[in-house]
Design an enzyme around this catalytic site. Structure first.
Site, PDB file in Angstrom:
ATOM      1  N   GLU A 137      -6.889  65.137  64.966  1.00  0.00           N
ATOM      2  CA  GLU A 137      -5.870  64.460  64.142  1.00  0.00           C
ATOM      3  C   GLU A 137      -6.542  63.677  63.022  1.00  0.00           C
ATOM      4  O   GLU A 137      -6.086  63.678  61.871  1.00  0.00           O
ATOM      5  CB  GLU A 137      -5.026  63.533  65.020  1.00  0.00           C
ATOM      6  CG  GLU A 137      -4.128  64.301  65.987  1.00  0.00           C
ATOM      7  CD  GLU A 137      -3.390  63.435  66.986  1.00  0.00           C
ATOM      8  OE1 GLU A 137      -2.435  63.936  67.587  1.00  0.00           O
ATOM      9  OE2 GLU A 137      -3.758  62.261  67.196  1.00  0.00           O
TER      10      GLU A 137
ATOM     11  N   LYS B   7       8.020  52.606  68.628  1.00  0.00           N
ATOM     12  CA  LYS B   7       6.573  52.638  68.336  1.00  0.00           C
ATOM     13  C   LYS B   7       6.104  51.500  67.417  1.00  0.00           C
ATOM     14  O   LYS B   7       4.920  51.288  67.242  1.00  0.00           O
ATOM     15  CB  LYS B   7       6.200  53.983  67.696  1.00  0.00           C
ATOM     16  CG  LYS B   7       6.610  55.225  68.504  1.00  0.00           C
ATOM     17  CD  LYS B   7       5.816  55.336  69.769  1.00  0.00           C
ATOM     18  CE  LYS B   7       6.125  56.580  70.571  1.00  0.00           C
ATOM     19  NZ  LYS B   7       5.632  57.812  70.019  1.00  0.00           N
TER      20      LYS B   7
ATOM     21  N   ASP C  54       1.355  56.366  68.671  1.00  0.00           N
ATOM     22  CA  ASP C  54       1.724  55.649  69.899  1.00  0.00           C
ATOM     23  C   ASP C  54       2.134  54.218  69.595  1.00  0.00           C
ATOM     24  O   ASP C  54       2.998  53.660  70.270  1.00  0.00           O
ATOM     25  CB  ASP C  54       0.545  55.695  70.883  1.00  0.00           C
ATOM     26  CG  ASP C  54       0.229  57.124  71.267  1.00  0.00           C
ATOM     27  OD1 ASP C  54       1.133  57.800  71.788  1.00  0.00           O
ATOM     28  OD2 ASP C  54      -0.899  57.579  71.011  1.00  0.00           O
TER      29      ASP C  54
END
Ligand code: 5RP
Length: 218
Positions: A103, A121, A84
């Site tokens: 993750e 990002k 993100d």
């Protein structure tokens, strides 16, 4: 190029890291979905994948790619996932898709973390994107109070239950100057399953989709 086209460019460019006969660590999200599509074109040359979410598992299986339980695999050459936010030091905020815990586990057994992003990002300072924290449901209010003491504004992500049965607090208004220290501190709060800061184990390589195509940053 649209943002999705940049994600696609990054996802397909990550194929260069996939070794024949290997098991590939696969993350979660819209950028990774492009990578899974790309991986499908070479499915006969790999053994399979370890996946970080039920959503990615479903997509991998639909492609005909075998998915291994993480406990069956000692080590992976690569883990490919999105982010993100990511800094020049390759520290990341992840968890926008609520898959942060798995993750982090799959990233932990991989030699090389290949982060695939579009060029929106990249940031100088982490924290504009609200920091996801996965919590044990009974601890949610306590953890929220502790996060507020750290200067953040936690917001409960209503209606989301993670693949592990956890809930998500998204912490707004943080300016993260020391990502490793904050990762350690938040992980130390009772009831926190995982914080979506990937600083102790950041990315090793970044493939960034740009209007000019995919660029590799080592
Ligand atoms: C999911 C994640 C994703 O990697 C992150 O949210 C980026 O997603 P996208 O590729 O859709 O922009 O951490 O938990």
């Amino acid at each position: 190029m649209t943002q999705d086209e940049m994600k696609k460019a990054a996802g397909w460019a990550a194929l260069e890291f996939v070794q024949d006969n290997s098991i590939v660590g696969v993350g979660t999200g819209s950028t990774v979905n492009h990578f899974i599509d790309a991986l499908g074109t070479m499915k006969d040359r790999i053994e399979g994948a370890v996946s970080s979410s039920e959503a990615s598992t479903e997509r991998l299986k639909a492609m005909g790619i075998p998915v291994f339980d993480c406990n069956q695999v000692d080590k992976l050459d690569i883990y490919v996932d999105g982010a993100d936010e990511i800094t020049a030091h390759k520290a990341m905020i992840k968890g926008g898709g609520a898959a942060l815990t798995r993750e982090k586990i799959v990233a932990a057994i991989a030699d090389t973390f290949v982060c695939i992003i579009d060029d929106t990002k990249q940031v100088e300072l982490l924290g504009k994107f609200p920091l996801p924290v996965e919590v044990i449901p009974m601890a949610r209010s306590y953890v929220a109070r502790e996060l507020a003491k750290l200067g953040g504004r936690p917001v409960y992500r209503q209606g989301v239950i993670t693949d592990n049965g956890g809930q998500i607090l998204d912490v707004h208004d943080l300016q993260i100057t020391d990502p490793q220290a904050l990762e350690t501190k938040i992980n130390g709060i009772a009831g926190v399953i995982t914080v979506g800061l990937f600083a102790h184990r950041g990315a090793d390589v970044v493939i960034m989709g740009t209007p000019e195509g995919a660029k590799r940053i080592d």
